[in-house]
Design an enzyme around this catalytic site. Structure first.
Site, PDB file in Angstrom:
ATOM      1  CD  GLU A  47      -3.067  -0.627  -0.066  1.00  0.00           C
ATOM      2  OE1 GLU A  47      -3.043   0.504  -0.556  1.00  0.00           O
ATOM      3  OE2 GLU A  47      -3.834  -1.520  -0.468  1.00  0.00           O
ATOM      4  CE1 TYR A 130      -6.945   3.455  -0.248  1.00  0.00           C
ATOM      5  CE2 TYR A 130      -4.555   3.320   0.040  1.00  0.00           C
ATOM      6  CZ  TYR A 130      -5.730   2.846  -0.515  1.00  0.00           C
ATOM      7  OH  TYR A 130      -5.696   1.736  -1.318  1.00  0.00           O
ATOM      8  CG  ASP A 148      -8.145   4.470  -4.491  1.00  0.00           C
ATOM      9  OD1 ASP A 148      -9.323   4.594  -4.915  1.00  0.00           O
ATOM     10  OD2 ASP A 148      -7.344   3.655  -4.976  1.00  0.00           O
ATOM     11  CB  CYS A 203     -14.657   4.205 -14.072  1.00  0.00           C
ATOM     12  SG  CYS A 203     -15.555   5.763 -14.004  1.00  0.00           S
ATOM     13  CB  CYS A 210     -19.195   3.891 -20.708  1.00  0.00           C
ATOM     14  SG  CYS A 210     -18.550   5.367 -19.901  1.00  0.00           S
ATOM     15  CB  CYS A 213     -18.736   0.291 -17.268  1.00  0.00           C
ATOM     16  SG  CYS A 213     -19.065   0.698 -15.545  1.00  0.00           S
ATOM     17  CB  CYS A 219     -23.203   5.084 -14.935  1.00  0.00           C
ATOM     18  SG  CYS A 219     -22.097   6.499 -14.841  1.00  0.00           S
TER      19      CYS A 219
HETATM   20  S1  SF4 Z   1     -20.559   3.926 -17.132  1.00  0.00           S
HETATM   21 FE1  SF4 Z   1     -20.131   5.419 -15.516  1.00  0.00          FE
HETATM   22  S2  SF4 Z   1     -19.043   4.265 -13.917  1.00  0.00           S
HETATM   23 FE2  SF4 Z   1     -18.987   3.035 -15.793  1.00  0.00          FE
HETATM   24  S3  SF4 Z   1     -17.053   3.604 -16.799  1.00  0.00           S
HETATM   25 FE3  SF4 Z   1     -18.661   4.930 -17.652  1.00  0.00          FE
HETATM   26  S4  SF4 Z   1     -18.571   6.765 -16.398  1.00  0.00           S
HETATM   27 FE4  SF4 Z   1     -17.501   5.149 -15.261  1.00  0.00          FE
END
Ligand code: SF4
Length: 317
Positions: A47, A130, A148, A203, A210, A213, A219
């Site tokens: 860390e 942290y 973080d 992200c 996205c 994701c 989101c």
């Molecule tokens: S959908 Fe939203 S959380 Fe997912 S990568 Fe895109 S901006 Fe990030």
């Protein structure tokens, strides 16, 4: 659409934990500190190394470090100079000194066992909020929010509908993350690791992926059509080339490679600007990363004498 506010979305988002856990099961990188049986001491070292340094650069240095110093006491039994030398070029070498100081406390006051409670971890030299939470969660499996920069970015986008998280705020960030954690400490630790991984791999700050994701359907920022932010932009990282940081690194490289004290004359060879060189050397002495000894300078061994360097003395010769 207008940007959502924290008050609209700071509660629990049940979809988030489940989606992250499912995604992490298949997408997580195989990193040393995630393997079963990885010691708490290794988690603490990793860390600290990972602060400000990329994963790919940390892994070989971490493995070498833990082979040489498998416990805190092993590190504490050697002088701080060895920690700084072994830190090599990971950057921000005060972390090596802090780690050595923390190792001494762990060996002396905690029977060579990295403490588990966040207050005990925070009491170690150089350990911030942290790192204390990360060790409690990732080494011991306790349930705490760990936030973080990657986590803050995902939270900002997915829950608050903002492109960037803005300045860190424990008062805002910790309750927001806490609200996303399942009750089970084991699942909560996975969610913490998963949201960090999502911020690191998918992200990302520029051009988030996205389409790949796992939480894209929920989101807030994506649903709103990616509105521009109205908050302050993250400060740009300052230039390294020509900076005092670069000069400090050059001086430290000289000290690391030397078996005997490095003389003033040898230090003057590393950088042409005597004033900047003097400033960098003085800052290393102030930080405890270098010591003035008879005949020149060394890495810290606890045997400092009064420093003799000044930029004016260097420029006169
Ligand atoms: S959908 Fe939203 S959380 Fe997912 S990568 Fe895109 S901006 Fe990030």
């Amino acid at each position: 659409m207008t940007r959502r506010t924290a008050s609209h979305s700071a509660g629990q988002s049940p979809w988030l934990a489940d989606a992250l856990i499912a995604w992490y099961a298949t997408a997580a990188r195989d990193l040393p500190w995630r393997r079963p049986g990885f010691p708490a001491w290794g988690t603490l070292v990793s860390e600290i190394m990972l602060q400000q340094t990329q994963v790919a650069r940390v892994i070989p240095r971490l493995e070498t470090w833990l082979r040489r110093w498998p416990t805190a006491r092993d590190l504490a039994s050697e002088p701080p100079s060895e920690a700084v030398r072994a830190w090599d070029r990971l950057g921000y070498p005060r972390r090596a000194l802090n780690l050595h100081a923390a190792a001494s406390v762990i060996a002396d006051r905690h029977d060579n066992v990295v403490p588990r409670a966040v207050p005990d971890l925070l009491a170690l030299p150089g350990i911030g909020d942290y790192t204390a939470r990360a060790v409690a969660v990732f080494a011991y499996g306790d349930r705490h929010p760990v936030v973080d920069v990657n986590v803050r970015r995902v939270l900002a986008r997915a829950l608050l509908g903002a492109p960037e998280p803005g300045a860190a705020s424990a008062k805002r960030d910790l309750p927001l993350m806490e609200a996303q954690l399942p009750d089970s400490p084991e699942r909560a630790a996975i969610v913490s690791a998963a949201i960090m991984e999502l911020g690191a791999l998918v992200c990302v700050a520029r051009r988030p992926a996205c389409d790949a994701c796992p939480i894209s359907a929920h989101c807030a920022w994506r649903s709103a059509g990616y509105p521009a932010g109205d908050g302050p932009r993250a400060p740009k990282q300052s230039r390294f080339a020509g900076s005092d940081r670069q000069v400090r690194g050059l001086i430290l490289a000289e000290l690391r490679g030397a078996e005997i004290p490095v003389t003033d004359a040898e230090i003057r060879m590393v950088w042409p600007d005597a004033e900047q060189l003097g400033r960098a050397l003085r800052s290393l002495l102030d930080d405890g990363l270098a010591e003035a000894v008879d005949g020149g300078y060394t890495l810290p061994n606890g045997s400092a004498s009064s420093p003799g360097w000044s930029s004016s003395s260097s420029s006169s010769s």
